[in-house]
Design a protein around this motif. Sequence first.
Motif, mmCIF file in Angstrom:
data_model
loop_
_atom_site.group_PDB
_atom_site.id
_atom_site.type_symbol
_atom_site.label_atom_id
_atom_site.label_comp_id
_atom_site.label_asym_id
_atom_site.label_seq_id
_atom_site.Cartn_x
_atom_site.Cartn_y
_atom_site.Cartn_z
ATOM 1 N N GLN A 46 8.643 2.804 40.814
ATOM 2 C CA GLN A 46 9.606 3.480 41.658
ATOM 3 C C GLN A 46 10.371 4.545 40.895
ATOM 4 O O GLN A 46 10.676 4.402 39.714
ATOM 5 C CB GLN A 46 10.565 2.469 42.276
ATOM 6 N N LEU A 47 10.701 5.604 41.614
ATOM 7 C CA LEU A 47 11.448 6.708 41.028
ATOM 8 C C LEU A 47 12.912 6.340 40.869
ATOM 9 O O LEU A 47 13.445 5.537 41.640
ATOM 10 C CB LEU A 47 11.329 7.938 41.936
ATOM 11 N N ALA A 79 9.463 8.190 50.188
ATOM 12 C CA ALA A 79 9.779 6.905 50.816
ATOM 13 C C ALA A 79 8.840 5.812 50.318
ATOM 14 O O ALA A 79 9.249 4.668 50.107
ATOM 15 C CB ALA A 79 9.689 7.033 52.341
ATOM 16 N N LEU A 80 7.577 6.168 50.108
ATOM 17 C CA LEU A 80 6.599 5.213 49.576
ATOM 18 C C LEU A 80 7.020 4.706 48.204
ATOM 19 O O LEU A 80 6.733 3.567 47.829
ATOM 20 C CB LEU A 80 5.219 5.879 49.495
ATOM 21 N N ASP A 171 23.733 6.625 53.021
ATOM 22 C CA ASP A 171 23.060 6.271 51.777
ATOM 23 C C ASP A 171 21.615 6.760 51.683
ATOM 24 O O ASP A 171 20.753 6.090 51.128
ATOM 25 C CB ASP A 171 23.109 4.742 51.597
ATOM 26 N N PHE A 172 21.346 7.938 52.226
ATOM 27 C CA PHE A 172 20.025 8.532 52.033
ATOM 28 C C PHE A 172 19.956 9.160 50.649
ATOM 29 O O PHE A 172 20.908 9.780 50.182
ATOM 30 C CB PHE A 172 19.743 9.603 53.091
ATOM 31 N N ASP A 173 18.805 9.032 50.001
ATOM 32 C CA ASP A 173 18.601 9.674 48.702
ATOM 33 C C ASP A 173 18.217 11.139 48.863
ATOM 34 O O ASP A 173 18.672 11.998 48.109
ATOM 35 C CB ASP A 173 17.509 8.935 47.919
ATOM 36 N N TYR A 174 17.356 11.404 49.854
ATOM 37 C CA TYR A 174 16.876 12.764 50.103
ATOM 38 C C TYR A 174 16.969 13.081 51.585
ATOM 39 O O TYR A 174 16.678 12.233 52.435
ATOM 40 C CB TYR A 174 15.418 12.930 49.654
ATOM 41 N N SER A 299 5.906 15.090 44.920
ATOM 42 C CA SER A 299 7.148 14.359 45.171
ATOM 43 C C SER A 299 7.744 13.807 43.879
ATOM 44 O O SER A 299 8.961 13.827 43.684
ATOM 45 C CB SER A 299 6.903 13.216 46.166
ATOM 46 N N ARG A 300 6.880 13.334 42.996
ATOM 47 C CA ARG A 300 7.361 12.809 41.720
ATOM 48 C C ARG A 300 7.940 13.933 40.856
ATOM 49 O O ARG A 300 8.971 13.769 40.206
ATOM 50 C CB ARG A 300 6.225 12.093 40.981
#
Length: 312
Positions: A46-47, A79-80, A171-174, A299-300
């Motif tokens: 996970q990122l 999200a994955l 609390d969204f990250d993106y 995405s990474r």
Amino acid sequence: MTSIPGEPTGAPTDVSRETWDSQDVDTPIGAEAERAVRMMHAAQGQLPRPDRQRVFTIANQKGGVGKTTTAVNIASALALQGMRVLVIDLDPQGNASTALGIEHRPGTASSYEVLLGDIDVGEAVQQSPHNERLFCIPATIDLAGAEIELVSMVAREGRLRTALSELEQYDFDYVFIDCPPSLGLLTINALVAAPEVLIPIQCEYYALEGVGQLLRNIEMVKAHLNPALDVTTVVLTMYDGRTKLADQVAMDVRAHFGDKVLQTVIPRSVKVSEAPGYGMSIIDYDPGSRGAMSYLDASRELAYRGAGGQTR
């Protein structure tokens, strides 16, 4: 933190890596299956969550450059990998909503009502059926008339920013705002609402045509309405390695934008084009495809870059 109905309460499901016999991988189907397993395995790492909520406007007034495709697939890939992601569909065509499998028939609570201030942002958020960490505010056909309705409104360029001021509590990250292919009031609202701009540019002739006008508009918005605005990310899409033209365009874009351009390029892919027809991103439709792997890599790379577009 305020919760949204349907949000996950536990840890992400762990996906175990399977063992593949070499004879299976030697076939095209076996090779694709092996890539799918590698992708799911990569998603286990996970990122790191960003220090703050990152909000991107994805803009390019030129149509057919992979703007919506980039928005939904990078969102799905993040999200994955454990991020909580929201896609705001600000295009009346509603293509991002379709690709994420989100209901957007007339009468559905949507970005139109949010933009006009008729409902709170939380009332329009829907969870994607494909990932419990992926959410969307859909667009309906009603949004087509928003440009005209906004003209007479006070502070018309800042309506979306005002509406999204409560996003932090979810609390969204993106957050990715998918814009229509124009430089009208909807796109201006998106630029005022976000500190970061992501520009998809296709690796084809006329790739940079029109980008100059977009950059001038961004500078105007930055000077008068949103001082924090900056182009932080450029994604090369529809890359065809068989042509010299694609390489030349990529070189030109990198020369112009420098290290704001992701190293990952998105290849031209039939599977990527097919996926929205099934209400899916390429990540869900065909996780073993080159398109899915490319968006996962993109995405990474995006996640490990800071707000200034520099790799950490």
